[in-house]
Design a protein around this motif. Sequence first.
Motif, PDB file in Angstrom:
ATOM      1  N   SER A   1     -10.446 -13.977 -15.948  1.00  0.00           N
ATOM      2  CA  SER A   1      -8.954 -14.345 -15.986  1.00  0.00           C
ATOM      3  C   SER A   1      -7.998 -13.178 -15.659  1.00  0.00           C
ATOM      4  N   LEU A   2      -8.540 -12.728 -14.222  1.00  0.00           N
ATOM      5  CA  LEU A   2      -7.878 -11.583 -13.734  1.00  0.00           C
ATOM      6  C   LEU A   2      -6.408 -11.832 -13.405  1.00  0.00           C
ATOM      7  N   LYS A   3      -5.681 -10.722 -13.857  1.00  0.00           N
ATOM      8  CA  LYS A   3      -4.013 -10.879 -13.402  1.00  0.00           C
ATOM      9  C   LYS A   3      -3.784  -9.791 -12.389  1.00  0.00           C
ATOM     10  N   PRO A   4      -2.500  -9.901 -11.759  1.00  0.00           N
ATOM     11  CA  PRO A   4      -2.186  -8.818 -10.908  1.00  0.00           C
ATOM     12  C   PRO A   4      -2.090  -7.392 -11.526  1.00  0.00           C
ATOM     13  N   GLU A   5      -1.599  -7.495 -12.707  1.00  0.00           N
ATOM     14  CA  GLU A   5      -1.612  -6.045 -13.322  1.00  0.00           C
ATOM     15  C   GLU A   5      -3.058  -5.505 -13.710  1.00  0.00           C
ATOM     16  N   ASP A   6      -4.024  -6.120 -13.314  1.00  0.00           N
ATOM     17  CA  ASP A   6      -5.286  -5.528 -13.474  1.00  0.00           C
ATOM     18  C   ASP A   6      -5.615  -4.990 -12.182  1.00  0.00           C
TER      19      ASP A   6
ATOM     20  N   GLY B   1     -15.024   5.651  -8.449  1.00  0.00           N
ATOM     21  CA  GLY B   1     -14.028   4.773  -8.255  1.00  0.00           C
ATOM     22  C   GLY B   1     -14.147   3.808  -7.396  1.00  0.00           C
ATOM     23  N   THR B   2     -13.957   2.352  -7.771  1.00  0.00           N
ATOM     24  CA  THR B   2     -13.963   1.229  -6.920  1.00  0.00           C
ATOM     25  C   THR B   2     -12.477   0.226  -7.243  1.00  0.00           C
ATOM     26  N   GLN B   3     -12.058   0.008  -5.816  1.00  0.00           N
ATOM     27  CA  GLN B   3     -10.973  -0.761  -6.011  1.00  0.00           C
ATOM     28  C   GLN B   3     -11.021  -2.193  -6.357  1.00  0.00           C
ATOM     29  N   VAL B   4     -10.199  -2.478  -7.479  1.00  0.00           N
ATOM     30  CA  VAL B   4     -10.044  -3.955  -7.578  1.00  0.00           C
ATOM     31  C   VAL B   4      -8.608  -4.247  -7.342  1.00  0.00           C
ATOM     32  N   THR B   5      -8.364  -5.429  -6.514  1.00  0.00           N
ATOM     33  CA  THR B   5      -7.073  -6.001  -6.196  1.00  0.00           C
ATOM     34  C   THR B   5      -7.168  -7.257  -6.637  1.00  0.00           C
ATOM     35  N   VAL B   6      -5.896  -7.788  -7.412  1.00  0.00           N
ATOM     36  CA  VAL B   6      -5.789  -9.229  -7.799  1.00  0.00           C
ATOM     37  C   VAL B   6      -4.345  -9.395  -7.206  1.00  0.00           C
ATOM     38  N   SER B   7      -4.624 -10.451  -6.438  1.00  0.00           N
ATOM     39  CA  SER B   7      -3.356 -10.668  -5.665  1.00  0.00           C
ATOM     40  C   SER B   7      -3.582 -12.262  -4.788  1.00  0.00           C
ATOM     41  N   ALA B   8      -2.420 -12.957  -5.068  1.00  0.00           N
ATOM     42  CA  ALA B   8      -2.691 -14.068  -3.989  1.00  0.00           C
ATOM     43  C   ALA B   8      -2.517 -14.197  -2.341  1.00  0.00           C
TER      44      ALA B   8
END
Length: 125
Positions: free
Chosen positions: A83-88, A118-125
């Motif tokens: 349930s990832l959100k952009p703020e994640d 570190g590893t990048q996580v990007t939540v975006s449409a």
Amino acid sequence: QVPLVESGGGLVQPGGSLRLSCAASGDNKFIMGWFRQAPGKEREFVAAMRLSSRTTYYGDSVKGRFTVSRENAKNTVTLQMNSLKPEDTAVYYCVARGSRIITSATSNWEMYTDYGQGTQVTVSA
């Protein structure tokens, strides 16, 4: 510092899932976990697990959505993010410590002794 090897991360749409993994070398770790930092924001505690007891701790913003678990391989933990959100969106850092740590210090970055790149996580449409 003992290096931690992180894997996973990437780009996902809102509502999606990602899985991060972290493996630590060396002696058995007492606790392993994750922090994250978004651009312009303070570093934030995400989750941690005491490896022997499998006791888990979570930051308020991820409770009910993220799950930290221990793998069969020595000193290896995963972070299942649902349930990832952009703020994640953030860089996620794996952390570890070989010696005991009191519960109140679990969310304190400075109490850990080993850190991942570190590893990048990007939540975006």
